[in-house]
Design a protein around this motif. Structure first.
Motif, mmCIF file in Angstrom:
data_model
loop_
_atom_site.group_PDB
_atom_site.id
_atom_site.type_symbol
_atom_site.label_atom_id
_atom_site.label_comp_id
_atom_site.label_asym_id
_atom_site.label_seq_id
_atom_site.Cartn_x
_atom_site.Cartn_y
_atom_site.Cartn_z
ATOM 1 N N LEU A 46 1.199 -66.129 41.966
ATOM 2 C CA LEU A 46 0.715 -65.416 40.784
ATOM 3 C C LEU A 46 0.223 -66.380 39.720
ATOM 4 O O LEU A 46 -0.736 -66.082 38.984
ATOM 5 C CB LEU A 46 1.822 -64.517 40.236
ATOM 6 C CG LEU A 46 2.286 -63.393 41.179
ATOM 7 C CD1 LEU A 46 3.417 -62.594 40.549
ATOM 8 C CD2 LEU A 46 1.131 -62.472 41.545
ATOM 9 N N GLU A 65 0.013 -55.548 44.089
ATOM 10 C CA GLU A 65 1.224 -54.807 43.748
ATOM 11 C C GLU A 65 1.856 -54.173 44.983
ATOM 12 O O GLU A 65 3.076 -54.243 45.183
ATOM 13 C CB GLU A 65 0.872 -53.730 42.720
ATOM 14 C CG GLU A 65 2.029 -52.841 42.319
ATOM 15 C CD GLU A 65 1.600 -51.753 41.347
ATOM 16 O OE1 GLU A 65 2.473 -50.950 40.967
ATOM 17 O OE2 GLU A 65 0.409 -51.697 40.982
ATOM 18 N N LEU A 105 5.638 -55.781 43.788
ATOM 19 C CA LEU A 105 5.886 -56.609 42.603
ATOM 20 C C LEU A 105 6.810 -55.963 41.570
ATOM 21 O O LEU A 105 7.659 -56.658 40.995
ATOM 22 C CB LEU A 105 4.553 -57.008 41.962
ATOM 23 C CG LEU A 105 3.686 -57.943 42.821
ATOM 24 C CD1 LEU A 105 2.345 -58.212 42.155
ATOM 25 C CD2 LEU A 105 4.423 -59.248 43.105
ATOM 26 N N ARG A 163 8.175 -60.712 38.160
ATOM 27 C CA ARG A 163 7.628 -59.611 37.367
ATOM 28 C C ARG A 163 6.976 -60.096 36.085
ATOM 29 O O ARG A 163 6.019 -59.495 35.588
ATOM 30 C CB ARG A 163 8.730 -58.595 37.060
ATOM 31 C CG ARG A 163 9.133 -57.777 38.285
ATOM 32 C CD ARG A 163 10.092 -56.657 37.945
ATOM 33 N NE ARG A 163 11.431 -57.142 37.626
ATOM 34 C CZ ARG A 163 11.983 -57.109 36.431
ATOM 35 N NH1 ARG A 163 11.314 -56.594 35.412
ATOM 36 N NH2 ARG A 163 13.204 -57.576 36.237
ATOM 37 N N TRP A 165 3.588 -61.119 37.030
ATOM 38 C CA TRP A 165 2.835 -59.906 37.316
ATOM 39 C C TRP A 165 2.391 -59.233 36.011
ATOM 40 O O TRP A 165 1.236 -58.796 35.881
ATOM 41 C CB TRP A 165 3.692 -58.966 38.154
ATOM 42 C CG TRP A 165 3.187 -57.555 38.314
ATOM 43 C CD1 TRP A 165 3.878 -56.413 38.079
ATOM 44 C CD2 TRP A 165 1.901 -57.135 38.793
ATOM 45 N NE1 TRP A 165 3.121 -55.308 38.358
ATOM 46 C CE2 TRP A 165 1.886 -55.728 38.802
ATOM 47 C CE3 TRP A 165 0.764 -57.822 39.195
ATOM 48 C CZ2 TRP A 165 0.780 -54.984 39.203
ATOM 49 C CZ3 TRP A 165 -0.353 -57.086 39.597
ATOM 50 C CH2 TRP A 165 -0.332 -55.685 39.606
#
Length: 720
Positions: free
Chosen positions: A616, A634, A639, A647, A650
């Motif tokens: 990420l 996702e 995620l 997270r 994300w």
């Protein structure tokens, strides 16, 4: 983040005069009231002084001075400020209510600083600015200074330890005849210096002394950051009473105590010991040099569980209908900042029986480990040390309990309970003997500020006066707890040194280091100096403590060795796997929405959580990711169900690319991971997108009342 430091606001004063007198033991007797959000009761402090204090009779001049050059003007105790006439029959619970400023069920609304001296208790008049008093009150009396703030101090008295049955065994005379200050102090001295093998007897006598009657009130006064106590005619630390009792209560908004709700919505309270440590929980000596032991009895409604830093697995004792008492103790001297308490409707999570029975079995020690188990004498002050206990040194998995809100029971059973035994075993295999006999683990509320509580400085917190008082530079800056540079650079420094030594040598050094310095206060220099002594000359390559501090800890930017390691790290197998996955996602992102011909679908590999973080972070470097790519990300890695580190990245992708369908994930993160969410508030506001700014304002309104104070201050500055 543009950090503006205000030294008058950001420096945290450590006012305790630890060079003159040291607390050796605390006995706390407390009641927790969730209705009024107050913890109230008594604390008894047992002191020890030395011969060097005899010449410190004029210590008032040093200890009176605070950072603002305000000092201490004392008032005489008001003769009628307490309705209690017989301290021998005084009950903590019933008697203390007579002292209460506010009735039960009402939040305390007295002055903001929450401090009260003798005169204030009688008249309610706020303290004036303090001045060093040269009048008839005796400016040459010894002044005890304790770190204290956000507390209502109600009464201070000397404890008549000589009244405890059987205490005559701690005196040089076979029978107590004339009870004097010297005799009481002699009793305390003999008690605090008992051999470690008599620790149970010592705790019993501490408890007995804590219940002894008072034998005279002491003069006290308060400043913003300290409590000052003296006894007329006691001109040195040796003359000052060595056992005193303080009646006090916390404040609902006290900065050491957080009243909040857990993940199940039930009320709870906890202490985190930062940024002002525990001085808003109880008057204490904050400088780390003030190593002490403690024991505490805490009463709360029977529906609550009381957890505390202690060596015993406490169980509740039912006192009366609807009320229970919990008792904990610590025999290893530690700084007062390590005292913790948490009270809430926690549920103990039970593991499956014999799930890790094989890990609990004792195993043979490797030669490198055995070298540091039974050899030598401990370097710390005497206490019941597990390093001198052969059975303790081979105990891989110590007894442990896990507590959490009932709503997290499933997650604990699936994940946490299975991880604790192997983690304890791994810690034992790397570091050796567990310093404590047991462990309690608590899943803390969402507003717990989890980003670190250290205050880095090369040698000292600041200038240390002759009395032992000092300051922690920028210790009150609310943004400081969110600065992670020292943690990250420290981590990579240790990795760099481990590579220089090699794993076997490095881990052997860690065991030797723990064995040598356990139970002691150390500086970073001690660690680095000992480590360098274990590096063969051919591997040192001009490494020195000074060079390490200069290149890694005192200079900004990424050190050269770390840059080289970063390049080498890209060659490891796990990192190469992530790089390959990044290329796949870049190809997916470039594909047109409608493809003219059928193309083979990308097949993505399963990644570890750390690999997901790296993936990420690489994708955050992409200028544009379309909604289809984000939706596929996702779904592929689930995620929203990953850990907080994943997270968080994300959510950064969501904010950067304005992926509105997943704003609910950002809102959830800001409410459930409040400390880590501070960074996201900044990104939401910097985007200058009205919808994202609405998300930030809405989440802050929902959480600001329960958000930790430093976090709330930082976020408020971003939003308003």
């Amino acid at each position: 983040m543009d950090i503006k430091l205000d030294p008058s606001r950001d420096d945290l004063p450590l006012m305790a005069n630890t060079s003159h007198i040291l607390v050796k033991h605390y006995v706390l007797d407390l009641d927790v009231d969730f209705e009024s959000q107050i913890i109230e009761g008594t604390i008894v402090l047992f002191f020890e002084s030395g011969d060097r204090f005899e010449k410190q009779s004029g210590s008032t001049k040093d200890t009176c001075r605070s950072e603002s050059n305000e000092a201490c003007s004392f008032r005489m105790p008001a003769p009628c400020h307490s309705p209690v006439t017989d301290t021998r029959t005084f009950s903590s619970k019933t008697g203390y209510n007579d002292f209460a400023i506010c009735g039960k069920g009402e939040k305390d609304t007295s002055g903001k600083d929450g401090n009260h001296d003798n005169q204030e208790q009688a008249s309610g008049i706020s303290s004036s600015k303090y001045r060093c008093d040269t009048g008839n009150h005796g400016s040459e009396d010894f002044l005890l200074v304790l770190d204290c703030c956000d507390l209502s101090v109600l009464k201070v008295e000397e404890v008549d330890v000589a009244a405890v049955p059987g205490i005559d065994k701690f005196t040089r005379s076979p029978k107590l005849t004339v009870v004097s200050e010297e005799l009481r102090n002699q009793i305390v001295h003999e008690l605090v210096t008992l051999p470690a093998g008599r620790w149970r007897e010592q705790l019993d006598y501490y408890a007995g002394c804590s219940q002894a009657p008072g034998c005279g009130e002491l003069l006290f006064d308060t400043d913003t950051w300290n409590l000052q106590i003296r006894k007329t005619g006691a001109q040195t630390a040796t003359d000052f009473p060595h056992a005193i009792r303080i009646w006090y209560s916390t404040k609902p908004q006290g900065r050491s105590v957080t009243w909040t709700s857990d993940q199940s919505g039930r009320p709870c309270v906890y202490t985190m010991g930062s940024p002002i440590n525990n001085r808003a929980l109880f008057p204490c000596q904050e400088p780390p040099v003030a190593m002490s032991t403690w024991q505490a009895t805490v009463r709360a409604a029977a529906s609550f569980v009381v957890l505390m830093s202690g060596e015993n697995s406490a169980k509740p004792t039912q006192l009366r209908e609807g009320c229970a008492s919990w008792h904990y103790y610590v025999t290893m001297p530690m700084p007062a900042s390590t005292f913790t308490i948490a009270v809430g409707s926690w549920t103990e999570m039970k593991p499956e029986p014999c799930l890790f029975k094989d890990l609990a079995a004792e195993r043979a020690l490797s030669p490198s480990e055995a070298d540091f188990r039974y050899v030598g004498i401990c370097g710390h002050t005497e206490y019941p040390c597990r390093f001198q206990n052969p059975s303790a040194t081979t105990q891989e998995i110590i007894p442990h309990r896990v507590f959490a809100p009932v709503c997290l029971q499933g997650a604990c059973q699936e994940t946490l309970l299975q991880l604790v035994p192997p983690c304890l075993s791994a810690a034992h295999s790397i570091l050796g003997t567990h310093p404590f006999a047991r462990l309690d683990i608590l899943i803390v509320p969402a507003n717990f500020p989890s980003l670190g509580m250290a205050r880095p400085n090369k040698e000292k917190t600041g200038h240390v006066s002759d009395s032992g008082s000092s300051v922690i530079k920028h210790g009150l800056n609310p943004e400081k707890v969110f600065m992670q540079v020292h943690y990250l650079k420290g981590y990579f420094l240790l990795r760099f040194l481990a590579q220089r030594l090699g794993d076997d040598t490095y881990f052997a050094f860690l065991r030797k280091f723990v064995h040598t310095f356990h139970g002691q206060l150390i500086l970073s220099q001690d660690f680095l100096q000992m480590l360098l002594e274990n590096i063969p000359e051919e591997k040192r390559l001009e490494l020195s403590v000074e060079n390490i501090f200069r290149d890694w800890l005192e200079s900004s930017g990424i050190p050269q060795p770390l840059q080289r390691e970063r390049q080498a790290g890209a060659e490891c197998g796990l990192a190469r796997q992530v790089s390959a996955e990044v290329e796949k996602w870049i190809r997916v992102n470039r594909r047109p929405r409608k493809r003219k011909r059928r193309e083979a679908e990308e097949v993505f590999e399963k990644l570890l959580p750390d690999q997901l973080v790296l993936l990420l972070e690489h994708l955050l470097e992409q200028k544009t990711l379309n909604p289809r790519t984000l939706q596929s990300l996702e779904r592929t890695y689930h995620l929203p169900q990953q850990d907080a580190e994943v997270r968080h990245r994300w959510c950064e992708l969501i904010v950067k690319h304005k992926y509105t369908k997943a704003y609910k994930d950002v809102e959830r993160f800001l409410q459930e991971d409040q400390a880590m969410g501070v960074y996201l508030y900044g990104e939401l506001m910097l985007s200058e997108d009205s919808r994202q700014q609405q998300v930030a304002h809405r989440c802050f309104e929902l959480t600001k009342e329960q958000m930790e104070r430093s976090s709330a201050e930082v976020v408020a500055e971003m939003l308003f």
